[in-house]
Design a protein around this motif. Structure first.
Motif: not given
Length: 744
Positions: A360-373, A378-380, A386-390
């Motif tokens: 049921q997940r559209t391309d736009e929703q997949m983009d949001d899911l990837v960004q969330y992942a 980055m949080k981990l 670590g930092d935001d870059v590496n």
């Protein structure tokens, strides 16, 4: 190693414009081992191609099949053109009358030399490869009937998948190609295809050779395949592919250099749910190396530790998984993004590919899911300094058509500088031991295997019939006397030897000693199983251990147990099925059981009422009152199971009666005692078991209680019992005991 995505959608194909960017085909991935081999003396590449591995045959296999067909036609066209050029060169030779000033002898000598230097037509290319199926749910095999290369005799395929006892892999796959569903049967496919069932094997695995159809003598790279059981509603395997390069010295290079071998790896984990459902919302902790044990989820992460690319099921967000809600996806057998990002991060994965996208997940929703992942990764990283870059873990989502290249080859000069430019990477060396001078790896034995049965007292009929009707059946030879057995073993080197301990002319132990001491390396390593004579005890077992036997089978056993034992020995895998030992007071226990008068009696509502209540309370498909007889378990009351009895060595309850407290198996596939049990691999597909021993007074001493069976609950999904549920199961067991005591 080249990886290409042909299908990454989960559950059902979705040809939807709003899903076109990530793709709508169900799982299918092509992995081809590296093609970089050597420079032949004539200049240019020798033409070797890598070994093709196909992961699952979902609907994406249709397009992959067309590509494979195109490659075959192109190769055949190229081969035909080369042959025409060779024939044209022969026809164009000048005759002796056209070349003046040369004697007949000279011409004759030159013609002979030319004949000796004629080009030899290359041997026909072999086409095909290896297909690794994770499981047989429809979305992972629905492309099989439409995969055209399976229909043509020019192709050779090896199809691997989870090995079951009740049905072979080939039988299961043929189910969707019955005439009720499809006009062509599996057996009508014209390719040379073999079907092989696999168990979990995280260590040894097996090797797939590179291509040697070009006739080049140089060694090729090889791919090692290992497997692990996943947590899904049916028997499911995840796979890890590791490629190790073997690099010859290029003939065009005059530089002296040290060989450098580097490994690359990809893990394919689809249709997997966290063992601990609480981890679906995060909270995974890596294994503490100082502690001997680990959780099932830590064991899961260990399988793909340090891989270059992890392709992992991420069908849900935790908000969709939502345990306890009316729309909960708990127990559906899939992972959440929150869980997968954490296990990938702590497993030191280089790149995570989110896979098995929700239908049921559209391309736009997949983009949001990837960004969330990526934000989770980055949080981990920040939490671990670590930092935001590496960011160590690169996160992407699989898309149809995407290609990923992993190069296992590095050429180094004497200063450890890559001949391709730059300094070679070293951070993978500790994982793959790149500096070791690795010998050519072993391969899967594709020859016909042989099982030698030395049966003098046992009936060979049932096990011989099972072996001969099994998937990829071995040859079976049955002999009785010492001299016949030794002669056959020496001449044929069977793959597995199974013996009665009482033979004509010697004991089984005496025969095994001759094999181990007088028949070289084969004799030292061949798997041997000995069936004990009645009454043989601890001393005989010590003898078996000294001879390094694979098993010494004591007490009553079923043909299916011996069949499974032989099968895992043929595959050189450990047996993950332990028969319960007999209690020390077995004769007294059997006497107490006989005195109840319950065996083979008619069904009774008073017991059926208890199993119905237990089935409803624990929300399980099966609830039983099981009585453990001498060589069987018989069900006095059963809910959700048509069988009235099973062999004793199949019975979980035979283990439960050895306990003082309730006996709980949260996941049978993760338990070394039960993973290969036919009741786990086949119907009713036991994953969870909990049994409360039922005890009655001994016929010899009324004050002594004897366990005669259990009140048990069974589920096809992994789970555990809370303390409250454990107390409730004991209460149900006490109710059964009360009903039995009312008759006495």
């Amino acid at each position: 190693m080249k990886i290409q995505i042909y299908g990454c959608r989960g559950s059902i194909p979705r040809p939807n414009p709003e899903m076109a960017r990530y793709g709508g085909n169900t799982p299918c991935i092509e992995v081809v081992s590296s093609t970089r081999q050597c420079d032949c003396s004539g200049g240019g590449d020798c033409g070797s191609v890598g070994h093709r591995v196909i992961l699952d045959l979902g609907s994406g296999a249709v397009d992959l099949g067309q590509k494979v067909m195109g490659e075959m036609f192109q190769a055949k066209r190229q081969q035909a053109e080369e042959q025409m050029l060779n024939e044209g060169g022969d026809d164009g030779k000048e005759s002796s009358s056209e070349r003046g000033g040369e004697s007949n002898n000279e011409v004759g000598e030159k013609e002979d030399n030319n004949d000796n230097n004629k080009s030899i037509a290359p041997a026909p290319r072999k086409f095909g490869g290896t297909i690794l199926l994770t499981h047989t749910h429809w979305d992972h095999i629905q492309g099989l009937p439409f995969f055209v290369p399976l229909y043509l005799p020019q192709f050779e395929w090896s199809v691997y998948g989870p090995r079951g006892i009740a049905k072979s892999l080939q039988e299961i796959l043929s189910g969707q190609m019955q005439h009720d569903y499809f006009p062509v049967r599996l057996g009508d496919m014209g390719s040379n295809t073999k079907y092989v069932g696999l168990c979990e094997d995280m260590d040894k695995g097996f090797w797939l050779d590179g291509d040697n159809s070009t006739g080049c003598d140089h060694p090729t790279s090889s791919v090692k395949v290992t497997s692990k059981y996943l947590n899904h509603s049916v028997l499911t395997l995840g796979y890890k592919l590791e490629e190790f390069a073997q690099i010859p010295l290029p003939s065009t290079s005059n530089q002296l250099f040290r060989r450098k071998k580097r490994g690359v790896s990809v893990a394919y984990i689809t249709d997997h749910e966290p063992f601990d459902h609480a981890l679906a919302n995060g909270g995974f902790t890596p294994r503490d190396s100082r502690k001997p044990n680990c959780t099932a989820d830590q064991y899961h992460a260990q399988f793909f530790e340090d891989v270059d690319i992890l392709i992992h099921d991420c069908q849900y967000l935790f908000s969709e998984y939502s345990p306890g809600s009316p729309t909960s996806k708990e127990y559906w057998g899939h992972s959440t993004v929150e869980y997968v990002v954490e296990v990938a991060f702590y497993a030191n994965v280089k790149q995570l590919l989110i896979f098995h996208h929700d239908p049921q997940r559209t391309d736009e929703q997949m983009d949001d899911l990837v960004q969330y992942a990526r934000e989770l990764a980055m949080k981990l990283e920040k939490e671990h300094g670590g930092d935001d870059v590496n960011i160590r873990l690169k996160v992407d989502a699989a898309k149809e058509g995407d290609v990923y290249d992993l190069d296992p080859y590095i050429y180094l000069d004497e200063n450890d500088v890559s001949l391709d430019g730059g300094v070679a990477e070293s951070k993978r060396e500790s994982i793959h031991h790149a500096d070791d001078d690795i010998a050519p790896p072993r391969t899967v034995n594709t020859g016909k295997q042989c099982v030698l049965l030395g049966f003098y007292e046992s009936d060979s009929g049932p096990i011989r019939d099972m072996m001969e009707s099994s998937d990829n059946s071995p040859d079976v030879k049955v002999l009785q006397s010492r001299d016949e057995l030794l002669h056959f073993a020496e001449q044929n080197h069977p793959s597995v030897i199974v013996l009665d301990n009482r033979l004509f002319g010697c004991t089984g132990f005496e025969f095994c000693k001759v094999i181990r001491t007088e028949m070289g390396d084969w004799g030292m390593n061949v798997p041997m199983l000995v069936i004990a004579c009645p009454g043989e005890g601890a001393r005989a077992r010590l003898t078996a251990e000294s001879l390094k036997l694979d098993d010494f089978i004591q007490g009553p056993y079923s043909p299916s147990y011996l069949f499974t034992r032989i099968q895992v020995s043929l595959l050189r895998m450990p047996l993950r099925w332990s028969r319960a030992p007999l209690p020390g007071n077995e004769s007294e226990r059997l006497g107490a059981l006989q005195n109840t008068g319950l065996l083979d009696s008619l069904p009774e509502e008073r017991f059926d009422r208890i199993t119905r209540l237990a089935k409803a309370m624990f929300k399980v498909p099966i609830s039983l009152v099981s009585l453990v007889d001498e060589d069987r378990q018989w069900f006095k009351s059963r809910q959700g199971l048509p069988a009235t009895e099973t062999p004793r060595d199949h019975a979980f309850c035979a283990h439960a009666i050895l306990q003082d407290d309730i006996f709980v198996i949260p996941d049978a596939l993760q338990d070394e005692r039960f993973a290969d049990n036919p009741l786990v691999e086949g119907s009713p597909n036991v994953r969870f078991y909990a049994g409360c021993p039922i005890k009655v007074a001994s016929s010899e001493d009324a004050n002594r209680k004897m366990p005669i069976g259990t009140l048990c609950v069974i589920d096809s999904k992994p789970r555990d019992l809370s303390e409250e549920e454990r107390r409730a199961l004991k209460d149900f067991g006490a109710m059964v005991e009360q009903e039995i005591s009312n008759d006495r």
